[in-house]
Design an enzyme around this catalytic site. Structure first.
Site, PDB file in Angstrom:
ATOM      1  N   CYS A 143       1.179  -1.191   0.099  1.00 47.96           N
ATOM      2  CA  CYS A 143      -0.041   0.032  -0.063  1.00 47.96           C
ATOM      3  C   CYS A 143       0.802   1.549  -0.221  1.00 47.96           C
ATOM      4  O   CYS A 143       1.453   1.145   0.993  1.00 47.96           O
ATOM      5  CB  CYS A 143      -1.471   0.057   1.116  1.00 47.96           C
ATOM      6  SG  CYS A 143      -1.706   1.224   1.690  1.00 47.96           S
ATOM      7  N   CYS A 152      -0.210   3.061   3.113  1.00 45.75           N
ATOM      8  CA  CYS A 152       1.396   2.509   4.182  1.00 45.75           C
ATOM      9  C   CYS A 152       2.398   2.603   4.381  1.00 45.75           C
ATOM     10  O   CYS A 152       2.981   2.686   4.999  1.00 45.75           O
ATOM     11  CB  CYS A 152       0.606   1.231   4.723  1.00 45.75           C
ATOM     12  SG  CYS A 152      -0.354   0.672   4.842  1.00 45.75           S
ATOM     13  N   ASP A 179      -1.689  16.607  -1.715  1.00 44.89           N
ATOM     14  CA  ASP A 179      -1.660  15.661  -3.418  1.00 44.89           C
ATOM     15  C   ASP A 179      -0.977  15.993  -4.371  1.00 44.89           C
ATOM     16  O   ASP A 179      -0.495  16.371  -4.205  1.00 44.89           O
ATOM     17  CB  ASP A 179      -3.220  15.810  -3.527  1.00 44.89           C
ATOM     18  CG  ASP A 179      -3.507  14.756  -4.708  1.00 44.89           C
ATOM     19  OD1 ASP A 179      -2.246  14.541  -5.729  1.00 44.89           O
ATOM     20  OD2 ASP A 179      -4.343  13.754  -4.277  1.00 44.89           O
ATOM     21  N   HIS A 211      -4.726   1.013   8.495  1.00 42.20           N
ATOM     22  CA  HIS A 211      -4.298   0.824   7.759  1.00 42.20           C
ATOM     23  C   HIS A 211      -7.162   0.166   7.243  1.00 42.20           C
ATOM     24  O   HIS A 211      -6.802  -1.188   7.567  1.00 42.20           O
ATOM     25  CB  HIS A 211      -3.541  -0.958   6.264  1.00 42.20           C
ATOM     26  CG  HIS A 211      -4.122  -1.295   5.002  1.00 42.20           C
ATOM     27  ND1 HIS A 211      -3.908  -0.600   4.074  1.00 42.20           N
ATOM     28  CD2 HIS A 211      -5.083  -1.611   4.571  1.00 42.20           C
ATOM     29  CE1 HIS A 211      -4.513  -0.651   2.674  1.00 42.20           C
ATOM     30  NE2 HIS A 211      -4.914  -1.679   3.396  1.00 42.20           N
ATOM     31  N   ASN A 223     -13.906   8.965  -1.999  1.00 39.95           N
ATOM     32  CA  ASN A 223     -14.236   7.884  -3.137  1.00 39.95           C
ATOM     33  C   ASN A 223     -14.268   6.631  -1.970  1.00 39.95           C
ATOM     34  O   ASN A 223     -13.659   6.102  -1.146  1.00 39.95           O
ATOM     35  CB  ASN A 223     -12.671   8.078  -3.756  1.00 39.95           C
ATOM     36  CG  ASN A 223     -13.638   9.442  -4.766  1.00 39.95           C
ATOM     37  OD1 ASN A 223     -14.418  10.147  -4.986  1.00 39.95           O
ATOM     38  ND2 ASN A 223     -12.242   9.852  -4.802  1.00 39.95           N
ATOM     39  N   GLY A 228     -14.600   5.883  -7.604  1.00 38.57           N
ATOM     40  CA  GLY A 228     -13.504   6.276  -7.598  1.00 38.57           C
ATOM     41  C   GLY A 228     -12.030   6.486  -6.911  1.00 38.57           C
ATOM     42  O   GLY A 228     -11.165   7.027  -6.945  1.00 38.57           O
ATOM     43  N   HIS A 253      -6.547   2.542   0.440  1.00 38.12           N
ATOM     44  CA  HIS A 253      -6.144   3.103   1.627  1.00 38.12           C
ATOM     45  C   HIS A 253      -7.630   3.895   2.158  1.00 38.12           C
ATOM     46  O   HIS A 253      -7.120   5.315   1.131  1.00 38.12           O
ATOM     47  CB  HIS A 253      -4.656   3.496   2.056  1.00 38.12           C
ATOM     48  CG  HIS A 253      -4.341   3.950   3.670  1.00 38.12           C
ATOM     49  ND1 HIS A 253      -3.264   2.800   4.147  1.00 38.12           N
ATOM     50  CD2 HIS A 253      -4.692   4.320   4.444  1.00 38.12           C
ATOM     51  CE1 HIS A 253      -3.636   3.205   4.962  1.00 38.12           C
ATOM     52  NE2 HIS A 253      -4.275   4.260   5.864  1.00 38.12           N
ATOM     53  N   HIS A 295      -8.797   7.234   2.658  1.00 35.20           N
ATOM     54  CA  HIS A 295      -8.380   8.398   2.493  1.00 35.20           C
ATOM     55  C   HIS A 295      -9.942   9.348   2.371  1.00 35.20           C
ATOM     56  O   HIS A 295     -10.454   9.314   1.049  1.00 35.20           O
ATOM     57  CB  HIS A 295      -7.091   8.963   1.490  1.00 35.20           C
ATOM     58  CG  HIS A 295      -7.598   8.446   0.173  1.00 35.20           C
ATOM     59  ND1 HIS A 295      -7.307   7.121  -0.242  1.00 35.20           N
ATOM     60  CD2 HIS A 295      -7.965   9.169  -0.910  1.00 35.20           C
ATOM     61  CE1 HIS A 295      -7.718   7.358  -1.125  1.00 35.20           C
ATOM     62  NE2 HIS A 295      -7.951   9.105  -2.224  1.00 35.20           N
ATOM     63  N   HIS A 343     -10.470  13.180   0.585  1.00 37.91           N
ATOM     64  CA  HIS A 343      -9.633  14.520   0.269  1.00 37.91           C
ATOM     65  C   HIS A 343     -10.045  16.065   0.425  1.00 37.91           C
ATOM     66  O   HIS A 343     -11.549  16.106   0.530  1.00 37.91           O
ATOM     67  CB  HIS A 343     -10.153  14.203  -1.991  1.00 37.91           C
ATOM     68  CG  HIS A 343      -9.306  13.201  -2.133  1.00 37.91           C
ATOM     69  ND1 HIS A 343      -8.223  13.125  -3.171  1.00 37.91           N
ATOM     70  CD2 HIS A 343      -9.788  12.130  -2.500  1.00 37.91           C
ATOM     71  CE1 HIS A 343      -7.766  12.424  -3.752  1.00 37.91           C
ATOM     72  NE2 HIS A 343      -9.425  11.432  -2.701  1.00 37.91           N
TER      73      HIS A 343
END
Length: 115
Positions: free
Chosen positions: A5, A8, A31, A47, A88, A94, A99, A101, A103
């Site tokens: 990952c 990770c 990002d 995770h 997402n 999408g 993992h 996350h 945005h």
């Protein structure tokens, strides 16, 4: 932690990132392919593959992530103007990295664009 990952690996320091925030449970970094002038990814260090795979014991952690998002918005100076948070979930949603996350987008008036 998952061996393959990318997030990770970022958490473990094996892959560099531009950190914005870090504590024992959460990491936030810029990002590398931003969709807005400010585009920060906020991730749990635990995770969790996606929001759909979250367990009951993860509820407190998810709540803490939202608190951290508000702290980042205030610290970075865009809380008053506004921001967008997108999660997402799964391939059709999408999600590109397996993992969980969040945005965090800001720095401009956001239109209909989907991350």
């Amino acid at each position: 932690m998952e061996e393959n990952c990318i997030f990770c690996k970022i958490i473990k320091g094996e892959v560099p990132s531009s950190k914005v925030y870090e504590d024992e449970e959460i990491l936030a970094f810029n990002d590398i392919d931003p969709a807005a002038p400010i585009h920060i990814l906020v991730i749990p260090k635990k995770h969790i593959k996606s929001l759909a795979e979250m367990q009951e014991e993860d509820t407190r952690l998810i709540s803490q992530i939202y608190k951290v998002i508000n702290k980042i918005a205030e610290d970075q100076g865009f809380k008053e103007k506004g921001y967008r948070v997108i999660v997402n979930c799964g391939k059709d949603g999408g999600q590109e990295v397996g993992h969980l996350h969040f945005h965090l987008l800001a720095g401009t008036q956001l239109g209909e664009k989907i991350v």
